[in-house]
Design a protein around this motif. Sequence first.
Motif, PDB file in Angstrom:
ATOM      1  N   GLY A 157       0.964  -1.304   0.143  1.00  0.00           N
ATOM      2  CA  GLY A 157      -0.075  -0.062  -0.054  1.00  0.00           C
ATOM      3  C   GLY A 157       0.857   1.199   0.066  1.00  0.00           C
ATOM      4  O   GLY A 157       0.341   2.282   0.382  1.00  0.00           O
ATOM      5  N   GLN A 158       2.071   1.211  -0.693  1.00  0.00           N
ATOM      6  CA  GLN A 158       2.895   2.463  -0.712  1.00  0.00           C
ATOM      7  C   GLN A 158       2.857   3.278  -1.859  1.00  0.00           C
ATOM      8  O   GLN A 158       3.685   4.352  -1.581  1.00  0.00           O
ATOM      9  CB  GLN A 158       4.392   1.900  -0.475  1.00  0.00           C
ATOM     10  N   ILE A 159       1.893   3.003  -2.728  1.00  0.00           N
ATOM     11  CA  ILE A 159       1.811   3.943  -3.739  1.00  0.00           C
ATOM     12  C   ILE A 159       0.645   4.773  -3.338  1.00  0.00           C
ATOM     13  O   ILE A 159      -0.507   4.630  -3.023  1.00  0.00           O
ATOM     14  CB  ILE A 159       1.380   3.175  -5.112  1.00  0.00           C
ATOM     15  N   LYS A 160       1.063   6.055  -3.902  1.00  0.00           N
ATOM     16  CA  LYS A 160      -0.150   7.373  -3.648  1.00  0.00           C
ATOM     17  C   LYS A 160      -0.989   7.081  -4.846  1.00  0.00           C
ATOM     18  O   LYS A 160      -0.534   7.156  -5.978  1.00  0.00           O
ATOM     19  CB  LYS A 160       0.597   8.621  -3.518  1.00  0.00           C
ATOM     20  N   PRO A 161      -2.275   6.861  -4.561  1.00  0.00           N
ATOM     21  CA  PRO A 161      -3.233   6.653  -5.843  1.00  0.00           C
ATOM     22  C   PRO A 161      -3.208   7.741  -6.732  1.00  0.00           C
ATOM     23  O   PRO A 161      -3.266   7.269  -7.966  1.00  0.00           O
ATOM     24  CB  PRO A 161      -4.617   6.350  -4.825  1.00  0.00           C
ATOM     25  N   SER A 162      -3.236   8.979  -6.292  1.00  0.00           N
ATOM     26  CA  SER A 162      -3.528   9.934  -7.308  1.00  0.00           C
ATOM     27  C   SER A 162      -2.295  10.562  -8.182  1.00  0.00           C
ATOM     28  O   SER A 162      -2.778  11.069  -9.037  1.00  0.00           O
ATOM     29  CB  SER A 162      -4.138  11.122  -6.791  1.00  0.00           C
TER      30      SER A 162
ATOM     31  N   PHE B  38      -9.127  10.964   0.837  1.00  0.00           N
ATOM     32  CA  PHE B  38     -10.442  11.434   0.212  1.00  0.00           C
ATOM     33  C   PHE B  38      -9.953  12.527  -1.011  1.00  0.00           C
ATOM     34  O   PHE B  38     -10.646  12.597  -2.094  1.00  0.00           O
ATOM     35  CB  PHE B  38     -11.002  12.517   1.211  1.00  0.00           C
ATOM     36  N   TYR B  39      -8.837  13.081  -0.882  1.00  0.00           N
ATOM     37  CA  TYR B  39      -8.133  14.016  -1.895  1.00  0.00           C
ATOM     38  C   TYR B  39      -7.819  13.123  -3.117  1.00  0.00           C
ATOM     39  O   TYR B  39      -8.047  13.593  -4.446  1.00  0.00           O
ATOM     40  CB  TYR B  39      -6.892  14.709  -1.607  1.00  0.00           C
ATOM     41  N   ASP B  40      -7.346  12.003  -2.852  1.00  0.00           N
ATOM     42  CA  ASP B  40      -6.795  11.006  -3.866  1.00  0.00           C
ATOM     43  C   ASP B  40      -7.940  10.736  -4.565  1.00  0.00           C
ATOM     44  O   ASP B  40      -8.165  10.548  -5.930  1.00  0.00           O
ATOM     45  CB  ASP B  40      -6.124   9.866  -3.119  1.00  0.00           C
ATOM     46  N   SER B  41      -9.041  10.156  -3.882  1.00  0.00           N
ATOM     47  CA  SER B  41     -10.321   9.551  -4.662  1.00  0.00           C
ATOM     48  C   SER B  41     -11.019  10.873  -5.531  1.00  0.00           C
ATOM     49  O   SER B  41     -11.386  10.306  -6.761  1.00  0.00           O
ATOM     50  CB  SER B  41     -11.377   9.367  -3.420  1.00  0.00           C
ATOM     51  N   ILE B  42     -11.122  11.841  -5.055  1.00  0.00           N
ATOM     52  CA  ILE B  42     -11.435  13.021  -6.009  1.00  0.00           C
ATOM     53  C   ILE B  42     -10.796  13.155  -7.179  1.00  0.00           C
ATOM     54  O   ILE B  42     -11.254  13.439  -8.365  1.00  0.00           O
ATOM     55  CB  ILE B  42     -11.641  14.421  -5.088  1.00  0.00           C
ATOM     56  N   LEU B  43      -9.641  13.145  -7.129  1.00  0.00           N
ATOM     57  CA  LEU B  43      -8.656  13.524  -8.256  1.00  0.00           C
ATOM     58  C   LEU B  43      -8.514  12.160  -9.095  1.00  0.00           C
ATOM     59  O   LEU B  43      -8.610  12.579 -10.366  1.00  0.00           O
ATOM     60  CB  LEU B  43      -7.221  13.635  -7.663  1.00  0.00           C
TER      61      LEU B  43
ATOM     62  N   GLY C  23     -10.253  10.203 -14.127  1.00  0.00           N
ATOM     63  CA  GLY C  23     -11.146   8.793 -14.757  1.00  0.00           C
ATOM     64  C   GLY C  23     -12.045   9.262 -15.712  1.00  0.00           C
ATOM     65  O   GLY C  23     -12.181   8.607 -16.857  1.00  0.00           O
ATOM     66  N   SER C  24     -12.953  10.103 -15.138  1.00  0.00           N
ATOM     67  CA  SER C  24     -14.088  10.726 -15.915  1.00  0.00           C
ATOM     68  C   SER C  24     -13.851  11.691 -17.144  1.00  0.00           C
ATOM     69  O   SER C  24     -14.554  11.957 -18.006  1.00  0.00           O
ATOM     70  CB  SER C  24     -15.133  10.693 -15.239  1.00  0.00           C
ATOM     71  N   ARG C  25     -12.877  12.796 -16.624  1.00  0.00           N
ATOM     72  CA  ARG C  25     -12.797  13.906 -17.373  1.00  0.00           C
ATOM     73  C   ARG C  25     -10.975  14.059 -17.446  1.00  0.00           C
ATOM     74  O   ARG C  25     -10.456  15.031 -16.959  1.00  0.00           O
ATOM     75  CB  ARG C  25     -13.304  15.144 -16.706  1.00  0.00           C
ATOM     76  N   PRO C  26     -10.484  13.260 -18.200  1.00  0.00           N
ATOM     77  CA  PRO C  26      -9.070  13.160 -18.131  1.00  0.00           C
ATOM     78  C   PRO C  26      -8.428  14.474 -18.835  1.00  0.00           C
ATOM     79  O   PRO C  26      -7.213  14.731 -18.653  1.00  0.00           O
ATOM     80  CB  PRO C  26      -8.576  11.902 -19.004  1.00  0.00           C
TER      81      PRO C  26
END
Length: 239
Positions: free
Chosen positions: A133-138, A180-185, A190-193
């Motif tokens: 789990g060490q990768i920052k998602p965004s 939460f920030y990661d999920s928004i970005l 994903g939807s508006r690249p």
Amino acid sequence: KTIFDSRTPVFKKTAKVQEHLYQSFIGWVVETEQDLPESDSFRLMDFDIEQNGFTQFMYVLPFSKNKALIEVTRFGNEPIETTGAEALLQGYANKNYGEFKIVSHEVGCIPMSNFEIERNNDSGIFPIGANGGQIKPSTGYAFKNMYEQSLVLADCIENDMLSLQTLSQKNKAKPKRFAFYDSILLTILGSRPEKGKSIFLALCQKNETKMVLKFLDEKTTIWEEVLLFSRLPLVPFLS
């Protein structure tokens, strides 16, 4: 008796709102006939390339005055394809470096995901790296997190305290707001690249580099984050 498991993570799919993108990249190590315009610094994100319906940029890492890694990177639902990537690399190198030769190639893909990772409950198996789990998602950044996780592991081993429970206690819990920030970005990418370029340009051009890196390390305060966000295009985030 001990296994450090850095295999590709297996992600759980749940009913929650989730995003799973790819940070895919194809790069060339090149040698140039003339000196590089910038041989003592690297380019983290150069968006001066075609976006082609994704968020994509060039990463440039010089090794000497006439040798560098140039890499096209894409954030998106689909990994970048070789033909398109090499056309971008060729155009970028011709424009910035003149005559050059390709020394070697690099290809890779990093998951950008807020999915939960499947866990093995065996007490002798320790997930590390991407699997830990060490990768920052965004952003796909992982090196600093992996480095800090390695320090904790080394300390546990040296003091004969290696256990999943001890690791959990020693690993600093990160504030949930960053997830939460990661999920928004991720949702925007994903939807508006097509919005990715303007967001990252605003983040990097309107804030001090030191503050941007502090934010990416998830070590900023809420007030520092408010200041950062106030300089970003608000419409994509609000929607």
